[in-house]
Design an enzyme around this catalytic site. Structure first.
Site, PDB file in Angstrom:
ATOM      1  N   SER A   1     -10.100  -6.801  -3.709  1.00  0.00           N
ATOM      2  CA  SER A   1      -9.890  -8.142  -3.171  1.00  0.00           C
ATOM      3  C   SER A   1      -8.645  -8.200  -2.291  1.00  0.00           C
ATOM      4  O   SER A   1      -7.605  -7.652  -2.626  1.00  0.00           O
ATOM      5  CB  SER A   1      -9.733  -9.118  -4.338  1.00  0.00           C
TER       6      SER A   1
ATOM      7  N   GLY B   1      -0.018 -14.397  -0.123  1.00  0.00           N
ATOM      8  CA  GLY B   1       0.054 -15.646  -0.882  1.00  0.00           C
ATOM      9  C   GLY B   1      -1.255 -16.412  -0.928  1.00  0.00           C
ATOM     10  O   GLY B   1      -1.270 -17.633  -0.796  1.00  0.00           O
ATOM     11  N   LEU B   2      -2.346 -15.683  -1.133  1.00  0.00           N
ATOM     12  CA  LEU B   2      -3.641 -16.329  -1.400  1.00  0.00           C
ATOM     13  C   LEU B   2      -4.128 -17.275  -0.299  1.00  0.00           C
ATOM     14  O   LEU B   2      -4.825 -18.252  -0.582  1.00  0.00           O
ATOM     15  CB  LEU B   2      -3.588 -17.093  -2.737  1.00  0.00           C
TER      16      LEU B   2
ATOM     17  N   CYS C   1      -1.381 -12.405  -9.343  1.00  0.00           N
ATOM     18  CA  CYS C   1      -0.852 -12.384  -7.983  1.00  0.00           C
ATOM     19  C   CYS C   1       0.652 -12.653  -7.997  1.00  0.00           C
ATOM     20  O   CYS C   1       1.102 -13.693  -8.454  1.00  0.00           O
ATOM     21  CB  CYS C   1      -1.530 -13.415  -7.097  1.00  0.00           C
TER      22      CYS C   1
ATOM     23  N   ASN D   1      -3.145  -4.837 -10.134  1.00  0.00           N
ATOM     24  CA  ASN D   1      -2.727  -5.583  -8.968  1.00  0.00           C
ATOM     25  C   ASN D   1      -1.420  -4.949  -8.457  1.00  0.00           C
ATOM     26  O   ASN D   1      -1.008  -3.909  -8.951  1.00  0.00           O
ATOM     27  CB  ASN D   1      -2.514  -7.052  -9.339  1.00  0.00           C
ATOM     28  N   THR D   2      -0.776  -5.587  -7.519  1.00  0.00           N
ATOM     29  CA  THR D   2       0.421  -4.977  -6.919  1.00  0.00           C
ATOM     30  C   THR D   2       1.649  -5.103  -7.820  1.00  0.00           C
ATOM     31  O   THR D   2       1.745  -5.981  -8.653  1.00  0.00           O
ATOM     32  CB  THR D   2       0.729  -5.653  -5.575  1.00  0.00           C
TER      33      THR D   2
ATOM     34  N   GLY E   1      -5.424   1.289  -7.304  1.00  0.00           N
ATOM     35  CA  GLY E   1      -3.996   1.443  -7.055  1.00  0.00           C
ATOM     36  C   GLY E   1      -3.762   2.737  -6.307  1.00  0.00           C
ATOM     37  O   GLY E   1      -3.667   3.801  -6.909  1.00  0.00           O
ATOM     38  N   GLY E   2      -3.729   2.642  -4.982  1.00  0.00           N
ATOM     39  CA  GLY E   2      -3.385   3.823  -4.185  1.00  0.00           C
ATOM     40  C   GLY E   2      -4.496   4.819  -3.968  1.00  0.00           C
ATOM     41  O   GLY E   2      -4.246   5.948  -3.542  1.00  0.00           O
TER      42      GLY E   2
ATOM     43  N   THR F   1      -5.679  -0.816  -0.123  1.00  0.00           N
ATOM     44  CA  THR F   1      -4.902  -0.574   1.088  1.00  0.00           C
ATOM     45  C   THR F   1      -5.510   0.513   1.984  1.00  0.00           C
ATOM     46  O   THR F   1      -5.384   0.455   3.208  1.00  0.00           O
ATOM     47  CB  THR F   1      -3.465  -0.200   0.683  1.00  0.00           C
TER      48      THR F   1
END
Ligand code: FAD
Ligand code: FAD
Ligand code: FMN
Ligand code: FMN
Ligand code: FES
Ligand code: FES
Lengths: 305, 259, 305, 259
Positions: free
Chosen positions: A22, A73-74, A131, A193-194, A244-245, A267
């Site tokens: 997402s 920020g969504l 988030c 998530n990040t 993740g990565g 990413t």
């Protein structure tokens, strides 16, 4: 060799374990020039909230060593716009189209989930309680186990299809959070998530991002993500979706071995918008090479004895 | 011609240094080029560089459909552009292209192009495109100093060229907005296309507004994807936060909410 | 221009803000061929525990994107060996020689701290309550605020010189931990230690490290470290020593701007054993270029208005 | 001669491919070489490669003090060695060197060197060093296949050479421990120096123990620093966990606790 790359997550069939994360795949339409989403196991579309959100101010991005920070920020036009304008365009992608549901309050999560429950061709949602880029924006739900249980349970009451919950890595014990959402009735867990990070422009003596801090993604975080997938896979009995990565098929296989039933490409889509299909092919050749017939046999198959 | 965006390995067929900080890369596509419009850009993958994780955006400087080649004009700023400056003939360079919207075809022949620094890059392509449509624009180019003034012949073939340098070593002296063109009481242009550093574009936009002259600018921005999915490259417009890489990089100044 | 690079941390004078991180600089002696430690603000030597420890089994290292994982596990010959064999060799380095104190129990921390208190030429200790690589090895102390307060307070009772506490980044709220050690009586806070991560060899289907998980360091973690330094600098009133992925002077300045009074160079020492001195020079030229006379004026000088 | 370790940019003065997977790099130091002993290694910095963060260790293959140059023999395995294989004459390569201990000078003339794969690298240097001390060793070299057999002339100048290949395309067929040298009832050697893959060294060590022949091996290991500070490269010995990069890479098999 006959191989079966399909995966079953809480009753939902994925033609292969490769999906997209997402916020890194838009609503899929921007990728139509590059790949056919129908060849993927699924796509997780951009976060949807109750109302329109403009997101954070510019700059929203900073490049870091083997990664990047974002503070989007969504930004999105809200659930009603989604149902009306976006859903009709993406419902017929020949794959699982899963919506990432975000909010600032339990009521907002419930509102969005309820409306998506009515969309026939959305078989699952991913509850984003993680988030880092909005005040009151989910991360609180994702860092306090009791709140994580509560928001999951409330959404569970109104959402009848497959309920996935996406966890934040910014916690002391990821397994506590995982257990909390299992208690709330989650069908599957997505992580990670990040990570909350920061970048500074030394010459200007200013933060790079308008929000000062932002979410770190990319290969830099892979070791942390792998560790959390491994810990959660051992701690709970519902399926884990790992990310993740992930940049290539080897990375994807590492996550699957650590316990992920499916993986998400995030990413990496920015660097190569065709990478998700290359990962499907790469998993296929790995299975060929290692004589593995069912991709599900690889899930959690790490040898640690 | 195809309108799809591509991810493709092109091959360097020429590199040339314009001066210490600027160089040209000419890249040949392995197949027929898609249609590319002036103002559009490419996202270049900097391989083998540990300090560049993301792609780098560059405007298309010129297109040659017969040779299936395109040119980039690049200013060396950091590790990514440094690495590109070291590419040799025959080296591959992976691009996602063509990206973004384009300058619009004006409904007037009284057109001014204003460019500064590496912001001149899309203007050559734009000037040639205007020529195809029988428009011969006035072209005002700003440079730091004489040493950096380059490709004037190419521009001169497409319109009337004025040069201004920060230090006055070539043409007039000052910033582009100091040029005598802008000192006239009535601007003899009905449309301005502008590309360069933020501060320069804002200054030009101010003049355009004053004279009620229509003006389009090509915004710079930090981009992660370049094709509309990350939402990192937004700029506030009359329609809310829009993506510079899709709804832009070219915006009419009327639509922008610049601070 | 006359410049002053010196820094004062809890009364202790550092000739410049550049020091080396524990576990990446040995006891300094291995670096004598490369640099003069006397040119550094200080050196933090390898963790010392109560008794001899053999550490973890091989393999102890995995390379990752812009970083590495280690699972050394506090290998050292114990405090008595340190006092007898190491201390005499390093006491006369013309810089602050600070010992990283580790343990599995509060008693062990106290024992080591007490013995080091008697060494005249060790002006400070760094309490390591954050090592992810040993069972019962500190990280528990570093993730539960009450335990962090307790171990700090107990050591404070026996240790009379400068007491620094090194925090773990593997927590939900780094500021809670920071406040906890302030409550325990810490004079300064070092952060960050390594992030818990994991690497997998997909071909062998095995973890790379003998311990499965290990500590992530290097440029990959810099954004997270910067964020934590910034958060802690704003939350507490004692000095912060910052580290995590510092490779050059620009990185160092970013940490100082975020609020670090001094910085530590860790993993970068492996790639260039002379890098710490280059960072001192680089800070000097930055100050020259920006016309800054006192390095202390840069501490926390990030402009966020 | 200086005994200090250095961090230094050397310059590539020759690169040569031995076969598909192996190549030689000859590097010239900018000043007088420090004293280097056989068995010592260097830590090479792979610049401009995004996938190699840490340095890579390589044994010294040969030293020429008159030319102030040293040679490395490198097998292409992953991104780091791939990158090194693309270096050109004149390119700089940053090394930390010389690192580690060395093979010991034996008290006998009945010496056997055993090497396999890229494990042959330190043996040429060792053989030449032994020659200086009037020892002419027997040298047993194992390769995968004929195509990889290389530098035999250089070895032959320093001792009596035997070759064995996995597929028998050159010399005897099999693994080094299958060679007829080892089938004799009494080994005609008082000292064995061995370097190669772990499994090979363990097999040779087993034979050495059986024959009560003194044996030194050069261990491979994953290293972060290479000069003793990270404690990542340990091996269990009779003195506890010791560092392969300082107390090794050469160990007498009597001291090792191999599983
Ligand atoms: C749509 C678009 C078109 C562009 N066209 C051209 C072109 O034709 N020719 C050209 O030379 N450059 C162009 N640029 C700018 C170019 O992308 C950057 O200079 C380049 O990415 C710098 O990469 P680097 O690794 O060399 O430097 P970095 O280390 O990434 O950056 C060096 C410095 O430049 C700043 N910077 C980097 N990227 C940008 C950006 N996108 N906007 C503003 N500042 C930035 C950084 O903050 C930093 O201070 C364009 C940018 C955009 C968004
Ligand atoms: C003291 C010492 C001396 C060495 N001398 C030589 C030499 O003279 N010539 C030569 O070709 N090689 C030598 N090596 C091995 C060499 O260091 C590795 O092959 C190299 O680091 C691989 O780097 P890469 O980036 O190409 O591959 P990577 O991607 O790093 O590794 C490729 C594969 O090799 C394995 N590997 C990597 N490094 C090592 C290691 N140190 N030990 C065991 N396995 C490893 C990895 O697990 C992986 O499977 C030596 C190693 C040591 C420790
Ligand atoms: C630009 C950007 C936007 C993102 N937006 C969202 C989002 O809306 N919802 C969400 O759950 N995660 C979002 N994420 C997080 C990613 O889905 C993913 O969890 C994270 O990037 C780690 O994976 P990666 O390293 O493969 O990118 C976003 C990430 C990026 C880089
Ligand atoms: C090989 C290795 C060993 C370490 N040993 C210790 C230790 O003994 N005590 C400690 O407090 N930190 C130890 N650390 C953590 C570092 O001091 C530092 O906190 C961490 O590596 C982050 O900084 P860096 O990214 O600059 O390396 C070790 C790190 C590495 C890489
Ligand atoms: S750069 Fe990603 S949306 Fe524009
Ligand atoms: S590699 Fe660091 S101690 Fe040996």
């Amino acid at each position: 060799m006959m191989k079966d790359l399909s995966i079953n997550i809480a009753g939902l069939h994925f033609k292969n374990p490769v999906t997209t994360a997402s916020g890194t795949f838009g609503y899929g339409d921007e990728f139509l020039d590059f790949i056919d989403p129908g060849k993927l196991g699924g796509i997780f579309v951009k976060a949807v909230t109750g109302k329109n959100r403009e997101g954070n101010a510019y700059p929203r991005m900073a490049e870091t060593a083997s990664g990047m920070l974002n503070s989007v920020g969504l930004q999105n036009k809200g659930i009603d716009h989604f149902c009306r304008e976006i859903y009709p365009k993406i419902r017929n992608f020949n794959t699982n189209v899963i919506v990432n549901v975000s909010g600032s309050t339990i009521e907002e999560y419930i509102e969005v989930a309820e409306k998506i429950n009515d969309l026939d061709d959305i078989p699952a949602i991913e509850l984003n309680i993680s988030c880092p880029n909005v005040k009151l924006g989910g991360m609180a739900f994702g860092t306090v186990p009791d709140m994580a249980t509560e928001v999951t349970a409330e959404v569970r009451k109104v959402y009848k299809k497959v309920l996935m919950v996406k966890l934040s890595p910014n916690v002391t014990s990821i397994t506590d959070l995982a257990k909390a959402v299992v208690d709330g009735g989650a069908d599957a867990i997505t992580l990670i998530n990040t990570l909350l990070g920061m970048a500074i422009d030394a010459e200007k003596r200013r933060p790079v991002l308008s929000t000062i801090t932002g979410g770190l993604s990319g290969p830099a975080i892979k070791p942390i993500a792998l560790r959390m997938v491994w810990q959660v896979h051992k701690a709970v009995h519902i399926p884990v979706i790992g990310l993740g990565g992930i940049m290539n098929a080897t990375d994807a296989i590492e996550f699957i071995l650590a316990g992920a039933s499916a993986i998400q490409v995030g990413t990496a889509n920015f660097i190569d918008p065709t990478v998700s299909l290359k990962i499907v092919d790469g998993i296929d050749s790995y299975m060929e090479r290692h004589k593995i017939k069912l991709v599900s046999d690889l899930v959690g198959a790490l040898r640690t004895e | 011609m195809e309108l799809k965006k591509k991810v493709q390995d092109l091959r360097v067929i020429e590199t040339s240094r314009l001066n210490k900080r600027h160089f040209i890369l000419e890249l040949e596509a392995p197949e027929k080029l898609p249609l590319i419009l002036p103002g559009q850009f490419v996202q270049a993958l900097i391989k083998d560089s540990p300090s560049t994780f993301l792609r780098r955006p560059f405007s298309v400087h010129a297109v040659d459909y017969r040779k299936n080649s395109l040119r980039l004009l690049i200013q060396i700023k950091g590790p990514g552009t440094q690495h590109l400056s070291e590419l040799k003939e025959g080296d591959p360079l992976n691009l996602i292209y063509p990206l973004g919207n384009s300058f619009s075809l004006p409904f007037t022949k009284d057109v001014l192009l204003v460019g500064g620094g590496c912001g001149v890059a899309p203007l050559l392509f734009l000037a040639q495109f205007l020529n195809h449509n029988n428009i011969y624009p006035t072209i005002l180019l700003g440079f730091r100093t004489r040493e950096e003034v380059s490709e004037i012949d190419a521009y001169a073939a497409s319109g009337k060229v004025h040069v201004i340098t920060d230090d006055g070593t070539e043409g007039e002296k000052g910033l582009v907005v100091d040029h005598s063109i802008f000192q006239l009481e009535r601007l003899p242009f009905k449309k301005i296309f502008c590309c360069g550093p933020d501060a320069m574009m804002k200054a030009v936009a101010k003049i355009a507004r004053m004279h009620k002259t229509d003006c389009e600018v090509s915004l710079e921005n930090t981009m992660a994807c370049g094709f509309g999915v990350c939402l990192c490259c937004i700029t506030p417009t009359d329609k809310g936060n829009e993506r510079v890489c899709v709804e832009g990089p070219v915006f009419n100044i009327n639509r922008l909410k610049w601070q």
